[in-house]
Design a protein around this motif. Structure first.
Motif, PDB file in Angstrom:
ATOM      1  N   GLU A 309      71.767  21.592  77.268  1.00 16.47           N
ATOM      2  CA  GLU A 309      71.445  20.953  75.984  1.00 16.47           C
ATOM      3  C   GLU A 309      71.856  19.485  76.000  1.00 16.47           C
ATOM      4  O   GLU A 309      71.096  18.609  75.542  1.00 16.47           O
ATOM      5  CB  GLU A 309      72.167  21.698  74.854  1.00 16.47           C
ATOM      6  N   ASP A 310      73.076  19.226  76.530  1.00 15.94           N
ATOM      7  CA  ASP A 310      73.542  17.829  76.602  1.00 15.94           C
ATOM      8  C   ASP A 310      72.613  16.990  77.473  1.00 15.94           C
ATOM      9  O   ASP A 310      72.292  15.842  77.122  1.00 15.94           O
ATOM     10  CB  ASP A 310      74.969  17.786  77.159  1.00 15.94           C
ATOM     11  N   ARG A 311      72.206  17.563  78.600  1.00 17.12           N
ATOM     12  CA  ARG A 311      71.295  16.815  79.467  1.00 17.12           C
ATOM     13  C   ARG A 311      69.955  16.572  78.778  1.00 17.12           C
ATOM     14  O   ARG A 311      69.362  15.503  78.916  1.00 17.12           O
ATOM     15  CB  ARG A 311      71.085  17.578  80.778  1.00 17.12           C
ATOM     16  N   ALA A 312      69.489  17.591  77.998  1.00 16.83           N
ATOM     17  CA  ALA A 312      68.213  17.428  77.305  1.00 16.83           C
ATOM     18  C   ALA A 312      68.306  16.336  76.243  1.00 16.83           C
ATOM     19  O   ALA A 312      67.386  15.519  76.083  1.00 16.83           O
ATOM     20  CB  ALA A 312      67.803  18.760  76.667  1.00 16.83           C
ATOM     21  N   ILE A 313      69.450  16.333  75.497  1.00 18.83           N
ATOM     22  CA  ILE A 313      69.618  15.304  74.464  1.00 18.83           C
ATOM     23  C   ILE A 313      69.665  13.915  75.106  1.00 18.83           C
ATOM     24  O   ILE A 313      69.034  12.966  74.633  1.00 18.83           O
ATOM     25  CB  ILE A 313      70.899  15.586  73.651  1.00 18.83           C
ATOM     26  N   ALA A 314      70.445  13.806  76.193  1.00 19.07           N
ATOM     27  CA  ALA A 314      70.528  12.509  76.880  1.00 19.07           C
ATOM     28  C   ALA A 314      69.166  12.090  77.417  1.00 19.07           C
ATOM     29  O   ALA A 314      68.778  10.918  77.345  1.00 19.07           O
ATOM     30  CB  ALA A 314      71.546  12.592  78.013  1.00 19.07           C
ATOM     31  N   SER A 315      68.429  13.071  77.938  1.00 22.21           N
ATOM     32  CA  SER A 315      67.104  12.761  78.468  1.00 22.21           C
ATOM     33  C   SER A 315      66.154  12.316  77.359  1.00 22.21           C
ATOM     34  O   SER A 315      65.394  11.354  77.525  1.00 22.21           O
ATOM     35  CB  SER A 315      66.542  13.987  79.188  1.00 22.21           C
ATOM     36  N   LEU A 316      66.224  13.010  76.218  1.00 28.89           N
ATOM     37  CA  LEU A 316      65.369  12.625  75.085  1.00 28.89           C
ATOM     38  C   LEU A 316      65.725  11.231  74.595  1.00 28.89           C
ATOM     39  O   LEU A 316      64.838  10.441  74.217  1.00 28.89           O
ATOM     40  CB  LEU A 316      65.522  13.647  73.949  1.00 28.89           C
TER      41      LEU A 316
END
Length: 413
Positions: A309-316
């Motif tokens: 989730e953290d990686r997805a938020i950072a990616s977004l």
């Protein structure tokens, strides 16, 4: 002794007078077989079974299963025979020159009258025969690929039914059941009884393995027994047992003797356990261990989901920033393009021409007058200027001079 028969002695040959011993006269001559049979009885009666030490020479294995050889030392030799029934109990045939200990009885073969030592058991000094038999079996199995590590199968993580081949009277069965029940009461244990030592044990083990293979309703097979002497464990070194175990369609665990005991079955099985108890631990997962493992996996899944989730938020966030920059650059490029096109359009616009000090002549109806021949003398027309329209009357016309004066934007027509 001549002239009378000893009480209790066997009678050989045809009836003779009581005062004559068999063979004491031509009339009482005995048959050759009678003579060799009497010698056999005499020799066997004089020599009880005993152990003899010597060196093997001229060994020959007959196709009927009997073994023939001579046992000798520096001063003498004696012919020896091992009948096929006794040969089956000896791990391997001896080699010429091997020092052995032979247990048997002196006898005479009546057919030929040969004095020979009938061997019932044979041991090489040290463990020569046992090592030879073990190595011969190992090489045979290795040649056929049964010892290849790549053919080893993994044990199922959660077996529902385990087949156990062992003696129903041995401690191994009790140990396996006790450990399995302590680890998980849900696993079913099926005992397949077999003879694990002595004569007939290899055949019994092969039959038990084949029954499990035909059944095909167990998830794991444990084969084994408790500790014992080398001779007690030898059935698990039998090549027939090893080949049957290798052909078993389900994963197998070999648990023979103690940790120091290594048998051919241990090499062929998918997993080797040091003891029957260890085999049960390998085959049956502990309920506590399973719960702890599930909890550990759950925690790892939660942590992995959070990291994802953290990686997805950072990616977004990165994507959002890149999209913002891309949109800004696109707008700037479009704005510059529009301004360029507007400039080009402005340069081509008639109003731009008027702004530079020129005028456009048009009829009252709005038609543009671009040539001198379009103006009729006295005809009205209109002049369109940068800041308005002026009505005019056509006068005399004349051609343009050769030198056209340059007008500034502040001058009129």
């Amino acid at each position: 002794m001549a002239g009378r028969r000893m009480s209790g002695s066997p009678s050989y040959g045809p009836p003779v007078p009581s005062d004559e011993a068999p063979g004491s006269a031509p009339e009482s001559a005995i048959a050759v077989h009678t003579l060799t049979s009497a010698a056999k009885d005499l020799i066997e009666g004089a020599f009880p079974p005993l152990w003899v030490r010597g060196e093997v020479s001229d060994f020959k294995a007959h196709r009927n299963g009997h073994w023939y050889f001579a046992l000798r030392d520096a001063e003498a030799q004696v012919k020896c025979v091992i009948w096929s029934s006794a040969a089956k109990r000896i791990p391997a045939p001896p080699d010429d020159g091997m020092q052995v200990l032979a247990y048997g009885q002196m006898t005479v073969w009546p057919v030929r009258g040969d004095l020979q030592f009938s061997v019932r058991a044979l041991e090489a000094e040290g463990d020569g025969l046992w090592r030879k038999a073990l190595e011969r079996t190992r090489l045979s199995l290795e040649k056929d690929g049964f010892l290849d590590p790549t053919r080893k199968r993994a044990l199922p993580a959660f077996p529902r039914r385990i087949a156990v081949i062992t003696s129903p009277d041995g401690a191994a069965m009790h140990d396996i059941i006790t450990v399995a029940r302590a680890r998980s009461a849900d696993v079913e244990i099926v005992i397949v009884a077999a003879k694990v030592q002595g004569e007939g044990a290899p055949e019994s083990l092969v039959s038990a393995i084949e029954r499990v293979s035909r059944w095909q309703d167990a998830d794991v097979l444990i084969i084994g027994r408790g500790g014992g002497a080398r001779e007690d464990l030898w059935a698990f070194n039998d090549e027939r047992v090893a080949r049957a175990l290798a052909a078993c369609p389900i994963p197998t665990i070999s648990a023979v003797g103690h940790e120091v005991d290594v048998t051919i079955c241990d090499l062929v099985a998918d997993v080797r356990a040091a003891t029957p108890s260890a085999a049960a631990e390998l085959a049956v997962p502990s309920r506590r261990e399973v719960i702890a493992r599930v909890e550990s996996l759950g925690g790892r899944l939660v942590a992995a989901a959070r990291r994802r989730e953290d990686r997805a938020i950072a990616s977004l966030s990165q994507v959002q920033k890149r999209l913002g920059l891309a949109a800004t650059r696109l707008v700037e490029r479009r704005r510059a393009r529009v301004e360029s096109l507007a400039g080009q359009l402005h340069a081509l616009s008639p109003l731009s021409t008027l702004a530079r000090g020129f005028a456009v002549a048009r009829t009252p109806e709005g038609a543009t007058l671009s040539g001198r021949d379009q103006f009729a003398p006295g005809a009205p027309f209109e002049l369109w200027l940068r800041d308005g329209i002026v009505s005019a009357i056509t006068g005399a016309g004349r051609p343009l001079p050769e030198s056209i004066p340059r007008f500034s934007s502040e001058e009129g027509v």
